[in-house]
Design a protein around this motif. Structure first.
Motif, PDB file in Angstrom:
ATOM      1  N   ILE B 328       0.765  -1.169  -0.050  1.00 29.20           N
ATOM      2  CA  ILE B 328      -0.009  -0.105   0.057  1.00 29.20           C
ATOM      3  C   ILE B 328       0.790   1.209   0.111  1.00 29.20           C
ATOM      4  O   ILE B 328       0.610   2.219  -0.731  1.00 29.20           O
ATOM      5  CB  ILE B 328      -0.957  -0.028   1.140  1.00 29.20           C
ATOM      6  N   LEU B 329       1.830   1.293   0.979  1.00 31.04           N
ATOM      7  CA  LEU B 329       2.708   2.328   0.943  1.00 31.04           C
ATOM      8  C   LEU B 329       3.681   2.628  -0.407  1.00 31.04           C
ATOM      9  O   LEU B 329       3.681   3.726  -0.832  1.00 31.04           O
ATOM     10  CB  LEU B 329       3.846   2.313   2.321  1.00 31.04           C
ATOM     11  N   LEU B 332       1.347   4.327  -2.908  1.00 31.78           N
ATOM     12  CA  LEU B 332       1.063   5.762  -2.550  1.00 31.78           C
ATOM     13  C   LEU B 332       2.315   6.167  -2.965  1.00 31.78           C
ATOM     14  O   LEU B 332       2.105   7.601  -3.398  1.00 31.78           O
ATOM     15  CB  LEU B 332       0.840   5.793  -1.164  1.00 31.78           C
ATOM     16  N   ALA B 333       3.428   5.848  -2.662  1.00 29.58           N
ATOM     17  CA  ALA B 333       4.680   6.727  -3.022  1.00 29.58           C
ATOM     18  C   ALA B 333       4.633   6.752  -4.683  1.00 29.58           C
ATOM     19  O   ALA B 333       5.119   7.817  -5.009  1.00 29.58           O
ATOM     20  CB  ALA B 333       5.780   6.073  -2.578  1.00 29.58           C
ATOM     21  N   GLY B 335       2.035   6.612  -6.589  1.00 29.65           N
ATOM     22  CA  GLY B 335       0.938   7.620  -6.874  1.00 29.65           C
ATOM     23  C   GLY B 335       1.438   9.266  -6.880  1.00 29.65           C
ATOM     24  O   GLY B 335       1.052  10.105  -7.727  1.00 29.65           O
ATOM     25  N   ARG B 336       2.421   9.389  -5.642  1.00 30.19           N
ATOM     26  CA  ARG B 336       2.887  10.692  -5.378  1.00 30.19           C
ATOM     27  C   ARG B 336       3.634  11.275  -6.898  1.00 30.19           C
ATOM     28  O   ARG B 336       3.696  12.207  -7.015  1.00 30.19           O
ATOM     29  CB  ARG B 336       3.550  10.678  -4.412  1.00 30.19           C
ATOM     30  N   THR B 339       1.423  12.351  -9.283  1.00 26.67           N
ATOM     31  CA  THR B 339       0.878  13.439  -9.646  1.00 26.67           C
ATOM     32  C   THR B 339       1.740  14.831  -9.060  1.00 26.67           C
ATOM     33  O   THR B 339       1.510  15.777  -9.834  1.00 26.67           O
ATOM     34  CB  THR B 339      -0.030  13.834  -7.915  1.00 26.67           C
TER      35      THR B 339
END
Lengths: 307, 352, 479
Positions: B328-329, B332-333, B335-336, B339
């Motif tokens: 999950i982390l 997220l990273a 995805g960061r 963006t």
């Protein structure tokens, strides 16, 4: 006899409320800075595990120190993702929760064997205050508790003073309400949130430490038993104030302690009812809060969307 | 430009592989376990034999597919439903209640009735959170989290009270009669009909989101709620409400197939945190319904292998939770990074 | 010499391709009230944000009392005694007045005493006449009091030099008068004020000095006493060339959009648009002019059917094309493909299966017809340039010849070439009989485009002649 049952009930209330109050006071500060830490569960269990290791190696005090450190380590991972990377708070928090539970589970089995044999840690017993401890009804509840409970009384006051009577607390609240305004006043929202999350980690660690060293005297997988979620509920129910949080923690403690009273009185009350009650209360309270401003306006807001 | 597609296609599986191997090696080395034995157990327990694959991996993956779909659908619409765990318990309870209550019905009626009840049970649990969100503005994160625990204690009460097995010795419900159980689909193996149902749901959800107007509205709301309301003139709260219920129903169905296909009874620990693993499944699949199947198979195999490693090589199976958290982390990273690239291109301060 | 003397010399500042300030200079004498005038987009706010240290110039020198300053953030400017009241306030609504004032006090162990903070508010009130109830929640205060709080906040940091950005835009005439009187008093007591404004008559009546910016350049700087309205208007609007007769004008058809006596309140219940009555016919372009916050935003959304009026009658066709100002947030989903963004329009009306094949061919036709430059129609819209995104939005909204189109600042942020193409698209639509309403903050653009112009001022819609001077005057409240 009745006095005895009530006294036991009150004593159990304060005992159950103590670890909850630590975690919730930390979460209160975190939420007031605009961060919702769903990962608190993982922090608490890390604190509990840290306490087991630390107390085993160097006694009760070392246990508490290790609990605080363990909580802050997990919290710093959360802060890195949420503040530095601006990842989504909810998803990061869920991951941190799983991470804490998983890592402690693995380490516990590695360090203490897979049998899960009961380990006993040094504990701190109740410190009975002369005369006051013998008071009827409330003596046992308020004045015959472990020292960690006594430490809470000034902590509640300190958190209240920090939030309401210090420039730094004012800055923290501004970050949680409107980070743009805080930034315009020369405050760094990121720094404020980092520090508050670390504080929340320390308090969550103490919650875990209290569970192990002051209460259970041992560690078990899943010992946190949803206390991270309860602490979040307490902050909601306490309407984001230190005094409210202390009151809500007692209420949640009382709800859990209800089962002892029910047993003593022979009431036909399923114990699950008193365990579920806090969560239901929180939902009702949240629904009732509608229209009244209580939550920090920028809570759980991350500047950049992820996924 | 956004992150090149090949990077996510190759990068994510590669990163996950690295995470699994590193975590596993760390655990094995730290614990001083027998590495070759552990790896053999991982292999033979997950995909190394037909029994392991059909009766362990596929059986574990089945509820994860449905739960992953439930989470992916909700996240797609911008709903933070982290209540899959509670919705699963509600579904399992409803299925068992129907199965025990109408046990005289023929299997062809009883099993569909159980699964329907499971879906309704899950939807009902999501309904509470959906109403709280729509009517009272309660963050669904907090409400679904609370409801997970309410569900847990409700099950705990039921298996010690109204639904407890006849001898009143164990905290669990009576066993479902054979007619109330999901049939297996491969002879000699545990693989049950639930797998087929899950696969059909994955295909259906994929088709629905891609090809229908309602599915398109769901995707649009998740990707750009303001544009959806302004340019698409969509009634955003209404669509969100509907999606919330469907998401809950799918999670409830997962509970239904677990109870009628695997455990054949209701008990407290019927879900070892499946609802939370589902978040890892959904995110690893990047919320794509067909990819959810692959991610669920992966985690199913990992869990099956981990169970075997614990049995044969004493490696604690709970390391799977660490892997899930790291996945999950990691997502997220990544995805960061995506963006950041997008934001960097769009940021130009207005002249005035 | 009294007060802080600030000079910005030969300042140039670019934002991407836009030249916001082009060798602009301004000198603010200590102890004076200086009005900074200019149209929308002239660079007034940018220049003052530089003076307040919020952004840094690409070239040029900022000097305070003759000493060059290199502020990296507004903290430096605040320490030097400069305070700025932004057009959009930066207050914490959930906190009290006293708490907002105390915010920003430094030190980990610095205490915060509500009583002391309240005393501070009262003391500043007594000294300056800016009276505020220290215990009020800021969110409950009227806008004028919030503005007073912003000024008090600056004064509490010992500001001697105040910059106010369009302070009267949110005030009633009476409140504006009171503010002006207070600012005069502040200057008499030795303070210095820069007033950014559109309202030249008011500026002229209270300012000591006037500077006019036009397109990032300083075109006029003189003591107010030497100026009159005419000279300033000329400087603000430049040697405006009135547009040549508009080409390719079609015949005006029947009325397509009609609103009568419409009023719109915002979420807080503040009336944004009042007594608006307007007819728009097929085949005409109606231009809307107005300074920010004059009610044009609400007017356009009522005409587009995106906002329901609080009172009044609205008669509009079922389908109205709408090009909102913020295309990334309101019109497009950047990470979705061009095809999906075409499907976004009227997504609520679609039923059954999505006809992706026909939507794709429609998209291809639109991209071709409107010359949208893209690698493919299946790439995310985010991969298009800003100009092509806007052309794409217009193409989508004009697809299938809607009876009416509403466009809000359709050329904002576009370069000259893309702007010309967007304007061409609008003219072509008019020729096909579409009823068009365009708002633009660039008056020249409206003059070049519109057949007829209405001006929004203070929430009212006023019809004027299509004459640059008359419109510019109506926008700034001068008849």
């Amino acid at each position: 006899m009745s006095n005895n049952a009530i006294g036991l009930f009150l004593e159990a209330t304060v005992r159950t409320a103590t670890p909850l109050a630590y975690a919730a006071l930390g979460e209160l500060v975190v939420e007031r800075s605009g961060v919702l830490n769903i990962g608190l569960e993982g922090i608490i269990i890390a604190g509990a595990f840290g306490a087991l290791v630390g107390a085993g190696a160097g006694g009760a005090t070392a246990g508490f120190v290790a609990a605080v450190c363990a909580g802050m380590i997990i919290a710093s991972i959360f802060a890195f993702f949420v503040v530095t990377l601006k990842s989504d708070q909810i998803i990061s928090g869920t991951a941190i929760s799983m991470f804490g539970l998983g890592v402690t589970g693995v380490l516990y089995k590695i360090l203490y064997g897979t049998t899960g044999a009961a380990l006993h840690t040094p504990t701190v017993g109740p410190l009975v205050i002369p005369f006051l401890g013998d008071l009827p009804w409330v003596g046992g509840a308020l004045f015959a508790q472990p020292v960690v409970t006594y430490a809470l009384y000034p902590l509640v006051v300190a958190v209240w003073c920090f939030l309401n009577r210090s420039a730094a607390g004012l800055a923290l609240r501004a970050v949680g309400e409107r980070p743009e305004a805080a930034r315009a006043a020369g405050i760094s929202p990121s720094r404020v949130q980092w520090i508050s999350i670390l504080f929340g980690g320390a308090m969550g660690g103490l919650c875990g430490g209290t569970l192990v060293i002051a209460q259970a005297g041992t560690f078990a997988e899943g010992i946190s038993a949803g206390r991270g979620v309860i602490a979040i509920a307490i902050v909601v129910l306490g309407r984001w104030t230190a005094v409210g949080v202390a009151g809500a923690a007692l209420l949640f403690g009382a709800a859990s302690a209800l089962q002892y009273l029910a047993q003593a009185k022979g009431w036909p009350l399923p114990y699950q009812f008193s365990l579920a009650l806090p969560y239901v209360l929180t939902l009702v309270a949240l629904a009732g809060l509608r229209g009244r401003v209580a939550a920090p306006a920028a809570l759980a807001r991350s500047d950049a969307e992820s996924i | 430009m956004t992150t090149p597609r090949w990077l996510t296609r190759v990068g994510v599986p590669a990163a996950v592989t690295v995470v699994v191997i590193t975590t596993l090696l760390l655990v094995v080395l730290l614990g001083g376990f027998d590495l070759s034995r552990a790896l053999r157990a991982l292999w033979s327990g997950s995909i190394g034999s037909s029994y392991a694959f059909f009766s362990e991996t596929l059986v574990r993956a089945s509820p994860l597919i449905l739960l992953g779909l439930s989470v992916a659908l909700a996240f797609r619409a911008g709903i933070f439903n982290i209540g899959a765990e509670g919705q699963l318990l509600a579904g399992a309870t409803a299925a068992v209640a129907v199965g025990l209550g109408f046990s005289q019905l023929p299997s062809a009626l009883l099993v569909p009735a159980e699964l329907l009840a499971a879906g309704i049970g899950g939807a009902f649990f999501a309904f509470i959170a959906a109403v709280l969100k729509r009517r009272f503005g309660v963050l669904e994160v907090i409400s679904t989290l609370m409801l997970n625990f309410v569900a847990r204690y409700a099950v705990s009460y039921l298996v010690r009270g109204p639904l407890q097995e006849p001898s009143h010795a164990y905290p669990q419900s009576g066993a479902l009669p054979p007619a109330a159980r999901l049939p297996t689909i491969i002879s000699g193996q545990q693989t049950h009909l639930g797998l087929l149902i899950a696969l059909i749901f994955a295909g259906a959800l994929w088709w629905y989101l891609r090809s229908t107007a309602v599915g398109f509205r769901v995707r649009v709301i998740g990707a750009g709620p303001i544009a959806a309301a302004s340019s698409g003139r969509i009634d955003v709260p209404q669509v969100i409400f509907g999606v919330f219920l469907v998401s809950g129903a799918i999670a409830g169905l997962a509970g239904g197939i677990q109870a009628t296909g695997v455990t054949y009874a209701l008990y407290e620990d019927i879900s070892p945190g499946l609802g939370y693993s589902a978040i890892a499944v959904a995110l690893l699949a990047r919320l794509h319904p067909l990819a959810v199947v692959i991610a669920a198979l992966f985690f199913g195999a990992l869990e099956a292998g981990a169970a075997a490693m614990q049995r044969d090589a004493s490696v604690p199976a709970v390391f799977v939770a660490v892997v899930e958290a790291l996945v999950i982390l990691g997502v997220l990273a990544i995805g960061r990074v995506r963006t950041q690239i997008a934001v960097g291109r769009l940021t130009a301060e207005p002249a005035e | 010499m009294t007060g802080l003397h600030l000079s910005l010399d030969a300042i140039t500042k670019r934002f991407g391709a836009t030249l916001a300030l082009d060798n602009a200079s301004i000198t603010v004498r200590g102890g004076t009230l200086h009005a900074l005038l200019g149209e929308n987009g002239a660079g007034k706010t940018t220049l003052m944000r530089l003076a307040f240290g919020m952004t840094q110039p690409d070239s040029g020198v900022i000097a305070l009392n003759g000493t060059p300053c290199h502020w990296r953030s507004s903290a430096g400017a605040i320490a030097a005694g400069i305070g700025m009241v932004h057009q959009h306030f930066l207050l914490v609504p959930a906190m009290t007045v006293a708490e907002n004032i105390a915010l920003g006090d430094r030190g980990v162990f610095t205490g915060f005493s509500p009583r002391d903070a309240a005393d501070r508010v009262r003391r500043i009130g007594a000294e300056t006449g800016l009276i505020l109830d220290p215990d009020s929640r800021v969110g409950d205060l009227p806008v004028s009091a919030q503005q007073r709080l912003e000024i008090v906040k600056a004064l509490a940091r010992n500001a001697k030099f105040l910059i106010l950005d369009e302070p009267t835009a949110v005030l009633t005439p009476r409140e504006a008068q009171e503010l002006y009187e207070w600012l005069r008093g502040f200057v008499i007591r030795g303070g210095t004020v820069v007033l950014i404004t559109h309202k030249l008559r008011e500026a002229l009546s209270i300012a000591d000095d006037v500077t006019v910016l036009r397109r990032g350049r300083c075109v006029l700087s003189a003591p107010a006493a030497e100026l009159n309205e005419t000279t300033i208007v000329q400087a603000m609007l430049g040697g405006r060339i009135d547009p040549s007769p508009v080409p390719e004008k079609g015949t005006v058809g029947p009325v397509v959009l009609r609103i009568m006596d419409v009023a719109v309140d915002d979420d807080q219940g503040v009336r944004r648009l009042t007594e608006a009555t307007l007819d728009i016919s097929a085949g005409e372009i109606v231009g809307v002019a107005g300074v920010e916050g004059s009610g044009q935003r609400e007017l356009l959304r009522v005409l587009a059917g995106r906002v329901q009026p609080t009172t009044g009658q609205v008669r509009i066709p079922e389908r109205v094309g709408f090009v909102p100002e913020d295309r990334h947030r309101d019109a497009l989903i950047p990470e979705m493909t061009l095809v999906e963004n075409v499907a976004l329009q009227d997504a609520s009306l679609r039923t059954g299966r999505m006809q992706w094949a026909s939507i794709a061919s429609q998209t291809a036709a639109l991209v071709h017809a409107h010359d949208v430059r893209t690698a493919d129609i299946t790439v995310p819209v985010a991969s298009l340039s800003g100009g092509n995104q806007q052309k794409f939005v217009l193409a989508r909204e004009l697809a299938g010849a809607p009876p009416a189109l509403i466009a809000e600042n359709p050329t904002r942020g576009l370069d000259v070439r893309a702007t010309a193409q967007v304007l061409l698209q609008l003219r072509q639509a008019r020729a096909q009989g579409v009823a068009i309403v365009v708002y633009s903050s660039d008056l020249d653009e409206i003059l070049a485009l519109a057949d007829r112009i209405v001006v929004c001022f203070n929430g009212r819609v006023i019809s004027t002649q299509a004459d640059g001077d008359a419109i510019a005057r109506a926008m700034i409240g001068v008849s």
